[in-house]
Design an enzyme around this catalytic site. Structure first.
Site, PDB file in Angstrom:
ATOM      1  CE  LYS A 116      -4.449  -1.568   1.511  1.00 13.32           C
ATOM      2  NZ  LYS A 116      -5.626  -1.341   2.312  1.00 13.32           N
ATOM      3  CE  LYS A 200      -6.366  -7.154  -1.370  1.00 13.27           C
ATOM      4  NZ  LYS A 200      -7.211  -6.971  -0.230  1.00 13.27           N
ATOM      5  CE  LYS A 203     -13.490  -1.947   0.562  1.00 11.63           C
ATOM      6  NZ  LYS A 203     -12.548  -2.156   1.671  1.00 11.63           N
TER       7      LYS A 203
HETATM    8  N1  AQP Z   1      -9.967 -10.173  -3.204  1.00  9.95           N
HETATM    9  C1  AQP Z   1     -10.412 -10.612  -2.033  1.00  9.95           C
HETATM   10  N2  AQP Z   1     -10.792 -11.900  -1.889  1.00  9.95           N
HETATM   11  C2  AQP Z   1     -11.263 -12.355  -0.689  1.00  9.95           C
HETATM   12  N3  AQP Z   1     -11.401 -11.574   0.395  1.00  9.95           N
HETATM   13  C3  AQP Z   1     -11.054 -10.287   0.289  1.00  9.95           C
HETATM   14  N4  AQP Z   1     -11.065  -9.250   1.155  1.00  9.95           N
HETATM   15  C4  AQP Z   1     -10.607  -8.119   0.552  1.00  9.95           C
HETATM   16  N5  AQP Z   1     -10.281  -8.389  -0.719  1.00  9.95           N
HETATM   17  C5  AQP Z   1     -10.540  -9.732  -0.924  1.00  9.95           C
HETATM   18  C6  AQP Z   1     -11.520  -9.353   2.529  1.00  9.95           C
HETATM   19  O1  AQP Z   1     -12.532  -8.383   2.739  1.00  9.95           O
HETATM   20  C7  AQP Z   1     -12.496  -7.969   4.104  1.00  9.95           C
HETATM   21  C8  AQP Z   1     -12.579  -6.480   4.172  1.00  9.95           C
HETATM   22  O2  AQP Z   1     -11.473  -5.905   3.521  1.00  9.95           O
HETATM   23  P1  AQP Z   1     -11.132  -4.401   3.857  1.00  9.95           P
HETATM   24  O3  AQP Z   1     -12.171  -3.517   3.354  1.00  9.95           O
HETATM   25  O4  AQP Z   1     -10.876  -4.251   5.299  1.00  9.95           O
HETATM   26  O5  AQP Z   1      -9.789  -4.060   3.175  1.00  9.95           O
HETATM   27  P2  AQP Z   1      -8.808  -4.743   2.236  1.00  9.95           P
HETATM   28  O6  AQP Z   1      -8.447  -6.101   2.662  1.00  9.95           O
HETATM   29  O7  AQP Z   1      -7.664  -3.824   2.132  1.00  9.95           O
HETATM   30  O8  AQP Z   1      -9.680  -4.826   0.936  1.00  9.95           O
HETATM   31  P3  AQP Z   1      -9.560  -4.204  -0.448  1.00  9.95           P
HETATM   32  O9  AQP Z   1     -10.913  -4.194  -0.975  1.00  9.95           O
HETATM   33  O10 AQP Z   1      -8.554  -4.894  -1.254  1.00  9.95           O
HETATM   34  O11 AQP Z   1      -9.103  -2.703  -0.248  1.00  9.95           O
HETATM   35  P4  AQP Z   1      -7.785  -1.999  -0.733  1.00  9.95           P
HETATM   36  O12 AQP Z   1      -7.878  -1.907  -2.209  1.00  9.95           O
HETATM   37  O13 AQP Z   1      -7.856  -0.657  -0.065  1.00  9.95           O
HETATM   38  O14 AQP Z   1      -6.619  -2.826  -0.306  1.00  9.95           O
HETATM   39  C9  AQP Z   1     -11.203  -8.525   4.711  1.00  9.95           C
HETATM   40  O15 AQP Z   1     -11.542  -9.671   5.489  1.00  9.95           O
HETATM   41  C10 AQP Z   1     -10.421  -8.952   3.512  1.00  9.95           C
HETATM   42  O16 AQP Z   1      -9.591 -10.060   3.789  1.00  9.95           O
END
Ligand code: AQP
Length: 337
Positions: A116, A200, A203
């Site tokens: 990040k 992965k 968002k």
């Molecule tokens: N691609 C994924 N597959 C399975 N699980 C996922 N999670 C996130 N992406 C995947 C799970 O969703 C939960 C919430 O995630 P979060 O909003 O706390 O943040 P994150 O993990 O950082 O998710 P993002 O969407 O990928 O955000 P960015 O782009 O900001 O990094 C968690 O349980 C996560 O494991």
């Protein structure tokens, strides 16, 4: 003497926009199942969200959006606790204590910070670096024993266990905090980008085509699946045939997770078929599964007073659990309470 901690689930989602299929299959859908098995606490982690810049108005809207998604997906606010992290001050208080328990070397190993922060680490917020300590605090503030998350959170969960162990050793009770168990396995634990099967679904991916967002309409879902990156080969009949085909593997995994089937069963049905046949079937399935959720989210989003009421009541219930635990933490650390 070993104390048994009552079984309790804690997990959260960041209100950072674009809630996607990975968040749903990897996390929210598991939350729905777990609420029937043990006491469950589901947080909207707005303090994590601000580790990268968030527009204040959008942060508020996205917080309500996650509350709507939780309820629309099937989390019952009378059964599970749904609340906003910043409404319970214990998260910040315990995170500070954990900032002083965790070691720099532990945090330096966290791969999510490296991903990040990117190349320019000097410009990343201090909050982004200590994010895993806040996550440990989120879980341990409730002495949660089980944490349903996607696979990307595995390393942070291991850190939470290390922090709990060190706190327990240093402050005189080897069972003060439980060592929380990650619940990662199962279909949907790692949904990959539709544009690149090796990264992965996320968002923050700049490409909208990389993810299916929970508010996408049927046409948009179908378009994104049609444009999903694939290879020219037909689907194999056996799992071995998916090796070195990350995009094909991802689409098969998404189908399996949505249909409640194994990957093997999907291949038994579609093995030998090309993507010209498989993609429309996947699009139909995704629309059928997501349309009712999207519709209910839209309806709930129209009733902000209801959603705010759920968050307020949830925060009150969360405080009742957190406050005595935080008080004991302070006493153990030597703060006068
Ligand atoms: N691609 C994924 N597959 C399975 N699980 C996922 N999670 C996130 N992406 C995947 C799970 O969703 C939960 C919430 O995630 P979060 O909003 O706390 O943040 P994150 O993990 O950082 O998710 P993002 O969407 O990928 O955000 P960015 O782009 O900001 O990094 C968690 O349980 C996560 O494991």
């Amino acid at each position: 003497m070993t104390k048994t901690h009552a079984q309790r689930v804690f997990s959260g989602v960041q209100p950072t926009g674009n809630l996607h299929l990975g968040n749903y299959l990897g996390a929210i859908r598991k939350f729905v199942d777990m609420q029937h098995e043990m006491e469950s606490i589901y947080c909207i982690v707005d303090m994590h969200a601000i580790t990268v810049w968030q527009d204040p108005k959008q942060l508020r809207d996205q917080t309500l959006e996650i509350a709507a998604a939780y309820v629309a997906a099937g989390i019952d606010p009378d059964k599970a606790i749904i609340f906003q992290q910043s409404a319970v001050s214990g998260h910040a208080e315990l995170a500070w204590v954990f900032n002083c328990v965790a070691r720099m070397g532990w945090l330096n190993r966290m791969t999510q910070f490296k991903d990040k922060a990117g190349k320019d680490k000097e410009r990343a917020s201090v909050g982004l670096f200590v994010y895993p300590n806040l996550m440990a605090a989120d879980i341990l503030l409730y002495r949660a024993t089980h944490v349903p998350v996607g696979e990307d959170q595995k390393q942070h969960l291991e850190l939470a266990r290390d922090i709990a162990t060190k706190f327990n050793n240093e402050f005189g009770d080897e069972d003060f905090f439980p060592l929380p168990e990650p619940l990662i396995k199962g279909p949907g634990a790692r949904i990959m980008s539709l544009r690149d099967g090796t990264s992965k679904m996320s968002k923050s991916d700049p490409s909208d085509l990389s993810r299916i967002v929970l508010t996408d309409d049927a046409d948009t879902i179908a378009k994104k699946i049609k444009k999903a990156k694939t290879d020219p080969e037909p689907l194999p009949t056996e799992m071995d045939g998916l090796e070195d085909r990350p995009e094909a593997k991802n689409l098969v995994g998404i189908y399996a997770a949505l249909a409640g089937m194994t990957d093997e069963a999907v291949l038994a049905e579609f093995g030998g078929e090309g993507f010209g046949k498989f993609k429309p079937a996947l699009a139909d399935l995704a629309v059928a599964k997501l349309a009712p959720l999207t519709e209910e989210m839209r309806r709930l989003r129209g009733d902000e007073a209801y959603l705010e009421g759920i968050l307020r009541t949830g925060a009150e219930k969360a405080r009742v659990i957190a406050e005595p635990i935080m008080r004991e933490v302070k006493e153990r650390v030597g703060f006068i309470v």
